[in-house]
Design an enzyme around this catalytic site. Structure first.
Site, short mmCIF file in Angstrom:
data_model
loop_
_atom_site.label_atom_id
_atom_site.label_comp_id
_atom_site.label_asym_id
_atom_site.label_seq_id
_atom_site.Cartn_x
_atom_site.Cartn_y
_atom_site.Cartn_z
N ASP A 172 93.56 10.39 17.83
CA ASP A 172 92.71 9.58 18.71
C ASP A 172 92.98 8.10 18.45
O ASP A 172 93.67 7.73 17.50
CB ASP A 172 91.21 9.90 18.50
CG ASP A 172 90.79 9.83 17.04
OD1 ASP A 172 91.29 8.93 16.32
OD2 ASP A 172 89.99 10.66 16.61
N LYS A 195 92.29 10.81 24.12
CA LYS A 195 91.37 11.87 24.52
C LYS A 195 89.97 11.32 24.70
O LYS A 195 89.66 10.21 24.27
CB LYS A 195 91.34 12.97 23.46
CG LYS A 195 90.65 12.56 22.15
CD LYS A 195 90.47 13.72 21.23
CE LYS A 195 89.74 13.45 19.95
NZ LYS A 195 89.21 12.22 19.59
N ARG A 197 85.77 12.62 24.30
CA ARG A 197 84.93 13.63 23.66
C ARG A 197 83.61 13.71 24.43
O ARG A 197 82.71 12.89 24.24
CB ARG A 197 84.68 13.23 22.20
CG ARG A 197 84.01 14.33 21.37
CD ARG A 197 83.68 13.82 19.98
NE ARG A 197 84.86 13.56 19.18
CZ ARG A 197 85.51 14.48 18.48
NH1 ARG A 197 85.11 15.73 18.52
NH2 ARG A 197 86.56 14.14 17.76
N ALA A 227 88.02 21.77 13.59
CA ALA A 227 89.45 21.91 13.92
C ALA A 227 89.72 22.00 15.41
O ALA A 227 90.84 22.31 15.81
CB ALA A 227 90.08 23.10 13.19
#
Length: 314
Positions: A172, A195, A197, A227
């Site tokens: 990230d 990315k 979230r 993970a």
């Protein structure tokens, strides 16, 4: 040995294996203390030797069970301070609650700051930690903080693999500084996974910034929790032409479905340090554990002898 006469190591029940390794590195014994639980759940600490005038280091990662390990740490510090220790240093290989370091939305607590206040109020006069999730946590303390990094240990492992056709990837944007430090030590290029979230422990990969096609990828993070981020990122890297994917991190939290996800993932190897104990149920052939004990031991020596800790990273 003589120069460490007034150096004492104490620990709770969080990670006795790591403490034994550090004690062996220093050539000292782990000091005698009993840390037990009353039938009602309250923690009871008894210091079984004199610490008057001693330079004391309490080694206790605040990993799962987080609240029990945190309370053991606080009560140990309080007991040692009241027993007239000259200085108490809290050694936190893993700093729990570190991800609650700011107000992400209205009425959020800043628990990382609260924990810093508790450690200081208990009587710690110095903190030694490894790879804090956010560097600004050092400023949450009103006492000195020595912040160690695991990148030198991880980089040495990958240097021995001689991965010439490699690239270091940050999972990230927030981890770019850490990934760049590893890339510089390995003399490899850097790539970034962009990315978003949508909610905690849920990540959606958007796209990859940098060249990964045909390369051996080393993806680095400070913490692997469930993970989800790391396995999703590894899959995206292979889909973008990466030859194989290695993953490394400092703190193997490995909660919930983490181990199952790692076992079933496309990741070739997961390289971690032992800041957090890895139970037998979490061990798998994909996981390689590197010891953080020599780094912590050397830092303890330098703090005890009033030498520079930053020299460890020169």
């Amino acid at each position: 040995m003589a120069s460490y006469k007034k150096l004492k190591l104490f620990t709770g029940n969080a990670h006795p294996g790591l403490v034994s390794e550090i004690a062996e590195y220093l050539g000292v014994e782990v000091s005698a203390a009993s840390v037990k639980t009353f039938s009602d759940g309250e923690i009871n600490v008894f210091i079984d030797e004199s610490v008057r005038g001693a330079d004391v280091f309490v080694i206790q990662p605040t990993s799962t069970p987080v609240n029990d390990n945190l309370m053991e740490l606080l009560i140990l510090i309080d007991a040692l301070r009241r027993a007239s220790a000259r200085r108490v240093t809290a050694v936190l290989p893993y700093y729990g609650y570190a991800r609650q370091d700011r107000k992400a939305k209205a009425r959020d607590p800043i628990t990382a700051k609260l924990v810093a206040n508790l450690i200081t109020a208990a009587g710690a006069r110095r903190v030694l930690s490894v790879d804090l999730h956010a560097g600004q946590i050092q400023g949450f303390f009103d006492i000195p903080v020595d912040h160690l990094q695991a990148v030198p240990i991880l980089s040495e492992y990958f240097l021995n693999k001689q991965m010439d056709n490699g690239v270091v990837v940050s999972p990230d944007l927030g981890g770019v500084t850490r990934a760049r430090a590893l890339a510089e030590r390995l003399h490899l290029p850097l790539a970034i996974i962009d990315k978003r979230r949508p909610q905690p422990n849920v990540a959606e990969v958007m796209h990859i910034i940098g060249e990964v096609e045909g390369k051996k990828v080393i993806m680095i993070d400070d913490i692997i929790d469930t993970a989800g981020t790391i396995t999703l990122g590894a899959q995206a890297l292979l889909e973008n032409g990466a030859e194989e994917v290695y993953v490394c991190c400092t703190h193997p939290v490995f909660s919930g479905p983490a181990i199952e996800r790692l076992r079933n993932s496309v990741i070739k190897e997961v390289v971690i340090t032992n800041t957090i104990p890895l139970g037998p149920e979490k061990k798998t052939d994909k996981i390689k554990v590197l010891s953080i004990a020599p780094l912590l031991g050397e830092a303890i020596i330098r703090i005890h002898e009033d030498l520079s800790v930053s020299k460890l990273f020169d």
